[in-house]
Design an enzyme around this catalytic site. Structure first.
Site, mmCIF file in Angstrom:
data_model
loop_
_atom_site.group_PDB
_atom_site.id
_atom_site.type_symbol
_atom_site.label_atom_id
_atom_site.label_comp_id
_atom_site.label_asym_id
_atom_site.label_seq_id
_atom_site.Cartn_x
_atom_site.Cartn_y
_atom_site.Cartn_z
ATOM 1 N N ARG A 25 54.585 40.708 31.811
ATOM 2 C CA ARG A 25 55.450 39.658 32.364
ATOM 3 C C ARG A 25 56.011 38.849 31.199
ATOM 4 N NH1 ARG A 25 52.476 37.240 37.756
ATOM 5 N NH2 ARG A 25 51.508 39.190 38.455
ATOM 6 N N GLU B 288 32.457 30.476 46.227
ATOM 7 C CA GLU B 288 32.060 31.850 45.908
ATOM 8 C C GLU B 288 31.195 31.835 44.667
ATOM 9 O OE1 GLU B 288 35.858 34.630 47.179
ATOM 10 O OE2 GLU B 288 35.418 34.374 45.065
ATOM 11 N N LYS B 289 30.273 32.757 44.585
ATOM 12 C CA LYS B 289 29.550 32.974 43.336
ATOM 13 C C LYS B 289 30.584 33.336 42.273
ATOM 14 C CE LYS B 289 25.774 33.962 40.911
ATOM 15 N NZ LYS B 289 24.730 32.948 40.667
ATOM 16 N N GLU C 115 40.861 38.843 48.098
ATOM 17 C CA GLU C 115 41.867 38.393 49.069
ATOM 18 C C GLU C 115 42.868 39.516 49.298
ATOM 19 O OE1 GLU C 115 44.865 35.623 47.901
ATOM 20 O OE2 GLU C 115 44.918 36.281 45.830
ATOM 21 N N ARG D 117 52.357 40.784 50.932
ATOM 22 C CA ARG D 117 53.757 40.791 50.474
ATOM 23 C C ARG D 117 53.883 41.838 49.371
ATOM 24 N NH1 ARG D 117 52.480 38.412 45.426
ATOM 25 N NH2 ARG D 117 50.861 36.848 45.606
ATOM 26 N N VAL E 246 54.232 41.093 42.362
ATOM 27 C CA VAL E 246 54.960 41.078 41.093
ATOM 28 C C VAL E 246 54.798 42.422 40.361
ATOM 29 C CG1 VAL E 246 55.083 39.971 38.818
ATOM 30 C CG2 VAL E 246 54.734 38.568 40.865
ATOM 31 N N LYS F 27 47.995 36.482 36.228
ATOM 32 C CA LYS F 27 48.158 37.764 35.538
ATOM 33 C C LYS F 27 49.257 37.721 34.477
ATOM 34 C CE LYS F 27 46.967 39.552 39.995
ATOM 35 N NZ LYS F 27 47.519 39.889 41.319
ATOM 36 N N LYS G 80 37.161 27.268 45.577
ATOM 37 C CA LYS G 80 38.505 27.859 45.685
ATOM 38 C C LYS G 80 39.242 27.359 46.925
ATOM 39 C CE LYS G 80 38.795 32.289 44.756
ATOM 40 N NZ LYS G 80 38.517 33.752 44.771
#
Ligand code: ADP
Ligand code: ADP
Ligand code: MG
Length: 461
Positions: free
Chosen positions: A342, A200-201, A292, A296, A299, A237, A158
């Site tokens: 969305r 990461e796993k 993470e 901010r 959405v 998403k 990542k």
């Protein structure tokens, strides 16, 4: 309190911020690129300033032009929205040094959480579990192979600066790891100007569950519950809901409390202020892992607003102005269920290819329990330069069934011609029996698109 705010963004989020300002009696300044001259946020703001050409590198990402616009119009503060410069600590610093308040976390907190590998270390210090993985940036292919040997496949490479689902690769063996390591680095360099990656796993069949946090500058910090964002395509998403169907399961009775406390520990450790989101993935056994922090407004913030009755953008403005949070943790109550879909101008039958162009006919859904956050209108031409989201449809219901039924009803009323939209695909998700039962993880969309279920979607075209 602020008298005038510049909105350093476009599209639906610019509209959303202007709405919050107007309800607080604050004047607004819109900025726009030449490609956005006919955009709705330009029409509804009190003042508007053109800041350059279509590409965002020539407009919405130009700190010099944003600051000039802010100085010319004499604003007290800048709201960055999401994307663009919203998580750019340098921009926040420039604003503050020009005596313009940046509506977001302080740059020290942004810096502490900027790099995703660094935030993992902060989470560990706050005693919050993270997926097994590297200590920091993985500098060489050989180092990547050594870590993979230690934690076992599958793993994920990542980007430390990643966002929007880009710059990540899953690897199942040494060969795909070596390939994924280099493609993730190249993609990250191109998208974020930073080729740093970590490992990461890879958690299989996970649920993406995040907590909304809100802090003032006096050390008060609360959370506003969770959002389940497991309906994703390519790690982006599509549909979000609250409360999470997973956390509603009897066997996971205490999980919500535990995760909420973990989110607050991370926020406190980073001395976080303003609105933010702590993202986790949760496996089928109810183990949760920190992913993470999004520093901010997000959405999908409206679903939290619908169930808590708290206007998050107004809260951002109030705490940025130095006010004390007027809500304590015990004041936060959750009512009913809310879902957001969305709506993207993409063709779901052509591999979600972007479909910019002129909207011919436009009819927006309404009625009880329906909210639409959008900048679209009949005659509006969607420019090709920015992301393809043209609106967010949000429903509220006293329970999940009512919210889902309302969403399906509202989607069926939403008429957009001239461009292709993801509405038929969203409808197929809403009809899916597993979705209806609330049984889904992040691989739901992939499963839906493969095999027999694909036909169901095709029929609906
Ligand atoms: P959310 O969790 O708020 O949905 P997303 O990851 O979907 O966040 O991103 C929201 C918006 O911000 C999208 O338009 C996305 O393209 C943009 N974005 C997110 N992260 C970055 C980044 N690091 N750099 C540039 N744009 C980003
Ligand atoms: P971004 O910054 O692009 O939002 P995230 O780290 O938040 O990146 O991850 C985005 C999505 O990718 C997650 O919601 C999840 O679906 C998937 N993902 C990320 N990390 C893992 C992991 N370790 N195991 C499984 N899925 C993951
Ligand atoms: Mg994320």
């Amino acid at each position: 309190m602020f008298e005038k705010i510049l909105v350093a963004n476009r599209g639906e989020i610019a509209m959303r911020i202007i709405r919050a300002c107007r309800e607080l009696n604050i004047k607004t300044v819109a900025v726009y690129s030449k490609a956005d001259a006919n955009s709705m946020h330009v029409q509804v703001a009190d003042e508007a300033i053109c800041i350059g050409d279509g590409p965002s590198s020539e407009s919405y990402l130009r700190i010099d032009r944003l600051i000039s616009a802010a100085e010319i119009t004499d604003v007290d503060a800048i709201h960055p929205g999401y994307g663009f410069l919203s998580e750019n600590a340098h921009f926040a610093d420039v604003c503050e040094s020009c005596n313009i308040r940046f509506i977001g976390p302080r740059s020290a907190a942004m810096n502490a959480l900027h790099d995703k590998a660094l935030s993992r270390n902060l989470a560990k210090k706050a005693d919050v579990p993270t997926p097994p993985g590297s200590e920091g940036i993985v500098e060489t292919e050989q180092e990547a192979l050594t870590i993979a040997k230690r934690i076992g496949y599958p793993i994920m490479v990542k980007a430390v600066a990643g966002g929007g689902g880009r710059g990540m690769r899953v690897a199942h063996n040494d060969v795909s790891l070596v390939k994924g390591y280099h493609t993730a680095r190249t993609e990250a360099e191109k998208a974020f100007g930073n080729s740093g990656v970590y490992i990461e796993k890879f958690i299989e069949n996970p649920h993406h569950i995040e907590f909304q946090i809100l802090g003032d500058t006096r050390g008060n910090i609360i959370h506003l519950g969770e959002r389940d964002c497991s309906i994703q395509r390519r790690n982006q998403k599509l549909i979000e809901e609250t409360p999470s169907p997973l956390l509603a399961r009897k066997e996971f009775k205490d999980l919500r409390k535990k995760m909420g406390r973990a989110a607050l520990r991370i926020a406190e450790m980073a001395h976080y202020t303003n609105a933010g989101t702590v993202e986790f993935i949760v496996d089928d056994q109810g183990n949760f892992f920190f992913l993470e922090v999004n520093k901010r407004i997000q959405v999908e913030h409206p679903i939290t607003e619908e169930v808590t009755g708290i206007d998050l953008v107004q809260q951002q403005i109030l705490v940025a102005a130095g006010e004390k949070l007027s809500i304590s943790q015990s004041d936060v109550h959750f009512r009913g269920h809310s879902i957001e879909v969305r709506i993207n101008a993409e063709d779901p039958f052509q591999d979600f290819r972007p479909s910019p162009g002129r909207i011919e006919m436009y009819y927006a859904p309404g009625g009880a329990g329906v909210r639409l956050d959008s900048h679209a209108y009949a005659g509006y031409t969607i420019p090709p330069y920015y992301d393809s989201m043209i609106g967010k449809l949000i429903t509220w219901g006293k329970d999940r069934t009512e919210a889902v039924n309302r969403m399906s009803r509202a989607l069926s009323e939403y008429m957009i011609t001239g461009v292709k939209t993801t509405i038929p695909f969203d409808q197929a998700i809403l009809q899916d029996p597993d979705f209806r039962r609330g049984h889904y993880s992040t691989n739901f969309v992939e499963k839906l698109m493969s095999g027999a279920r694909r036909e169901l979607i095709q029929d609906k075209a």
